[in-house]
Scaffold this motif. Sequence first.
Motif: not given
Length: 355
Positions: A268-278
């Motif tokens: 979850t942390a990895a996915l949300l971090g990547y989408h924040a970058f996105g």
Amino acid sequence: MQGVSCFQRLVPCPCRTVFQPIHTKSLRKPQVGLVRRAVPPTKREVDASETATKDGRPDEAMMPALQGEDAAAFSLEDQSLSSWVKFSVLLAGVFALLYPIWISPDTGLGKELAALLSSVGSSSEVTMVLILTLFGVVHSGLAALRPQGEALIGARAFRVVFASLSLPLAGLAVMYFINHRYDGVALWNIRGLPGVHSTVWALSFLSFYFLYPSTFNLLEVAAVDEPRLHLWETGVARITRHPQAFGQFVWCAAHAAWVGSSFMMVTTAALLGYHAFGCWHGDRRLEREHGEAFRALRDRTSVVPFQAVWEGRQRLPPDYWREWARLPYLAITLFCFGTYAAHPAMQQAAYWLGW
């Protein structure tokens, strides 16, 4: 969201999945082969947007002119049978090639890459982060290089390269997640409580209505139509201009509650971090492509859902529901139910792969 992961599009809810639905057409049709650039609103249009009818509701005729395109629009009259035949043939060809090269447990490279990353990582949580990091570098990196790539080999050829590298990595992430979702420390277990399954299923179902509208353009995804970097403004874009980031947040929250493992929390942390970058990366690419038109759209939209609405920067039209009553969303609904029923077979496929 521009240049962001295919993970949410493919991962199942309470472990179910949804695929991309239907090709759309923009509200204002561009000339073939050209990227449409919207024209900023005139002062008269801006002034009109501040005007309301006597009952306090915004007058539809006085709503400001669209800067972007009409999201999720679909017209049967605009469809070409030959284009969909080409799409079907290409789809079958891609899977025929992917099986021996990537999918097959005997000859595919997917299992080899999963084993390599597992040998580097000290746990399945670390391996999952490595898989998502590799996907993010390839997916967003190629998206950033899109102008140069299209200038060098053309829009269609670059889309083929982009999809050929991104989709197998997304599939690896999905299969690895299914096989390892309960790894690590069990933090909680509320799966047996009344209403939990229904709530998780409903939230997962809802999350797919926040797919980025470009997902619906299947003919562009497959490079049958020339791919374009769209500037969407209606439908879900009125709520948030990065809907997939919010959809991923809803999906992760539901699955974190259901699974309750340390592996799920790290994912979850990895996915949300990547989408924040996105969100940042997508805005940067849209501004580079559309310039002033994007800046005008950015001023009356928001990343946080409904923020622009409650701040008065976005006015929902009186018939806003019509922007959702469209065939792509019907396709999402039907596919959600279909993949829910097929979920046991999906889990068996993941276990068979052994990634």
